[in-house]
Every structure is written in C-alpha cells, then in structure tokens.
Motif scaffolding. Sequence first.
Motif, PDB file in Angstrom:
ATOM      1  N   ASN A 111       0.828  -1.203   0.000  1.00 22.30           N
ATOM      2  CA  ASN A 111       0.000   0.000   0.000  1.00 22.30           C
ATOM      3  C   ASN A 111       0.866   1.258   0.000  1.00 22.30           C
ATOM      4  O   ASN A 111       0.561   2.244  -0.669  1.00 22.30           O
ATOM      5  N   LEU A 112       1.970   1.206   0.767  1.00 18.34           N
ATOM      6  CA  LEU A 112       2.893   2.338   0.803  1.00 18.34           C
ATOM      7  C   LEU A 112       3.530   2.550  -0.564  1.00 18.34           C
ATOM      8  O   LEU A 112       3.659   3.689  -1.045  1.00 18.34           O
ATOM      9  N   VAL A 122       1.046   8.081   9.547  1.00 20.98           N
ATOM     10  CA  VAL A 122       0.823   6.701   9.977  1.00 20.98           C
ATOM     11  C   VAL A 122      -0.640   6.338   9.788  1.00 20.98           C
ATOM     12  O   VAL A 122      -1.524   7.202   9.797  1.00 20.98           O
ATOM     13  N   THR A 123      -0.900   5.045   9.653  1.00 23.26           N
ATOM     14  CA  THR A 123      -2.275   4.577   9.554  1.00 23.26           C
ATOM     15  C   THR A 123      -2.902   4.522  10.947  1.00 23.26           C
ATOM     16  O   THR A 123      -2.225   4.290  11.941  1.00 23.26           O
ATOM     17  N   ASN A 124      -4.199   4.733  10.982  1.00 20.61           N
ATOM     18  CA  ASN A 124      -4.929   4.791  12.244  1.00 20.61           C
ATOM     19  C   ASN A 124      -5.296   3.381  12.704  1.00 20.61           C
ATOM     20  O   ASN A 124      -6.442   2.942  12.581  1.00 20.61           O
ATOM     21  N   LEU A 155       0.119  13.149  10.890  1.00 27.34           N
ATOM     22  CA  LEU A 155      -1.062  12.917  10.074  1.00 27.34           C
ATOM     23  C   LEU A 155      -1.476  11.457  10.158  1.00 27.34           C
ATOM     24  O   LEU A 155      -0.657  10.551   9.954  1.00 27.34           O
ATOM     25  N   LEU A 156      -2.761  11.228  10.481  1.00 27.15           N
ATOM     26  CA  LEU A 156      -3.345   9.894  10.547  1.00 27.15           C
ATOM     27  C   LEU A 156      -4.156   9.631   9.285  1.00 27.15           C
ATOM     28  O   LEU A 156      -4.915  10.498   8.845  1.00 27.15           O
ATOM     29  N   ASN A 170      -5.423   2.399   2.231  1.00 23.16           N
ATOM     30  CA  ASN A 170      -5.976   3.478   1.414  1.00 23.16           C
ATOM     31  C   ASN A 170      -4.813   4.251   0.797  1.00 23.16           C
ATOM     32  O   ASN A 170      -4.278   5.180   1.398  1.00 23.16           O
ATOM     33  N   LYS A 171      -4.433   3.851  -0.399  1.00 27.10           N
ATOM     34  CA  LYS A 171      -3.250   4.443  -1.032  1.00 27.10           C
ATOM     35  C   LYS A 171      -3.439   5.925  -1.333  1.00 27.10           C
ATOM     36  O   LYS A 171      -2.483   6.705  -1.267  1.00 27.10           O
TER      37      LYS A 171
END
Length: 364
Positions: free
Chosen positions: A200-201, A289-291, A306-307, A312-313
């Motif tokens: 995804n990253l 980072v992802t939440n 930022l979350l 979700n690309k």
Amino acid sequence: MKEQLKVIQIIDSLTPGGAEMMAVNIANGLSRKGVDSYLCSTRKEGLLKSKISGNVKYLFLKKKQTLGIYSFRRLYRFIKKEKINIIHAHSSSIFIGFLMKLWNPKLTLIWHDHYGKSETLENRKSDILKVLAKKINFVIVVNDLLYQWNKKALRVKNVVNLSNFASINKQTKEVIKLKGEEGKRIVCLANFRPQKDHINLLKAFKIIHQDFNDWTLHLVGLDLNDEYSDSIKGFIKTNKLTAAIFSYGSVENTFEVLEQATIGVLASKSEGLPVSLLEYGLAKLPVVVTNVGDCNKLISNNDTGLLVPPNNKLALGEALKELIINSTRRKLFAENLNSLIVKKYSEDSYLDKLIAVYLKTNDE
C-alpha cells in the motif's frame, strides 16, 4: 519487598523487531535502575545483541526444538544459579517461561503480550494460552484491545497496559548512508511482514512520485526473502521505481539512519503501539501513519502528525504530499511529537511503572 529483584527477559530471537527491541531496552533500562538484570535469547541471535548493555548478563540457548531438553536444563540451571526470581517472557517465549514456572513454582511469571494483529483478535487462538495463563502472575499488554482480550478470552486477573517506549542508542560503528537527495527522503522502519502493508505504501509513493520525482523512499527492516518480500521487490521493479525506492534490510544504527530522513511513515494494517513510531518521534521526524492500534494515542491530526485510514493508497499519498510541500508543518509536527514522547513515553516513566509491577508480584 521480600527480596532483591532479579529479573530475566526471555525472547525468542534478537533479530530487530518491536518485541525484541523492547526486551533489550527493558533489560538495559533495569540495569541502569539498579535491578539485577538478565536477558535470554532462546532460538536465534541477531543485530540487537550488540545493543545489550555490559551490565546485563546474557544467555543464548540455541534452542531448536519446541521442547528442547538441553536448552530447558541450561535455562533452569542459570535461573537457579543466579537466584532469579522474576521471569519476564515476551511473546511466544511464554512457553518456556511456563515450563520454568512448573519446575519452580516460587518464580514469578510475567507475560508481555506483543501481539501485533490487534484488529483481528477474534481470530486469535486461545486454547493453549488459557492453559498457560493459569501459571501467569501478571500480563503486560501494549494497547487497550489486548487488555480487553486478555481479560475476557484468557480470564487473567492481573493485566496492565504499558505503552511501549523507545530509547536513543547511538552506535560507534559505521553508519549506513541513505541514498537519494538530502532533505527529500521518506523512511519506513518496518520488518517485511504482511501486516506492515508495504505494498500500500509503494502504491501511494508511486502516485506522488509522478509530481515529486526527486523524493525517495527508504525501506529499513528485516527481509526474510519470502513471498511477501518478493512481492515488494516485484512491485518496485515492475513499476520502474528502482532509482527511487531503496531497501536496506536490518540495520544496527537505527537512530543514525533516521537522522538522515525527512519524513517517517508507517502503512500498517494492524499494530499495537509501534516502537518505530516512537523512534521517529525521538529522531524529530514528522510522520504519516495509519490509524490502527494505539497510533492515535500519539498522533493527533494536524498536531503531532497525520493519521490516515489503513489500506488506502490515495489518503496515504495525499498525506505524504502534504508534508512534502509544507516544510513549516513538518517542523511543527516533528517538534510536537518529540515533546509528547519525551513527556509521556519516556524510558524512566515506563521503567518506574514496570518495577512497580515487579514489586507487587514479588511481594504476593
């Protein structure tokens, strides 16, 4: 306190990872606090061995089988000789900790549950753990989801949520030099495991690379050279990103590597409270980072970073883009995150809470 604390951390390997790093950091920290501190690696050594303090007594079992009699006897004799009274078993090393407790019921057994797939706990097998739990005196977890699971699924009475901590451990050895242009490097400090969702990253980076082709992405973490690793390398090659995305494997000098980066990122599907995120903060990196897990305890949108939602690309790409184009926000987020970690997630604060747990169980 009935007797002097003598605590051994038990971990399966010293290959860089969140649980492994915590075991080493705890052992080192306890020694600085005046506790007789020991560390045992049961199956495999690794880069983290070099980070063990000279004040920590170290044992390597070379355990190869699930029930290795030779390894079991070595550990039993070591614990008896050193008069160790507390076993702090990390992750799957609880199995050998359980056996030690069976042979010496006077030992205090603490299990540190680092389970990383907190978002899918309903699928976690618990039958064997329920048996082991009968001999566990205290469970330490790294997020609220694990706290509730241990209480309900294992019916453990004594559970405490102690968020991870990170420490700066600069090395004197030669530091790996990151490729790419200074001031335009994005780093992802995560072992190559599916839950870290590097794909995804990579998809997000591919999107932003079209407009910011002078920025580079740097993947730092254990590479098992397995199917998941092949998928990462295949994506990079297929999408002609070999000049913009670089992989370094595990590194000893983590902090020095992070000092060369501009933005820190984690794209995980699930987490506890990742040590990598704490290390980003100590290195004063702005982060995306992802939440997942307890990441939102550290990252407040537009304050400490930022979350974005996992998997979700587009959201991940937009957040990275926002930090790329706004150096003022990068600086603000980095300073705010660093201040929060120093204040609430310090090594001293963590160790004081941990020692309180030890003293409580040791006096019972």
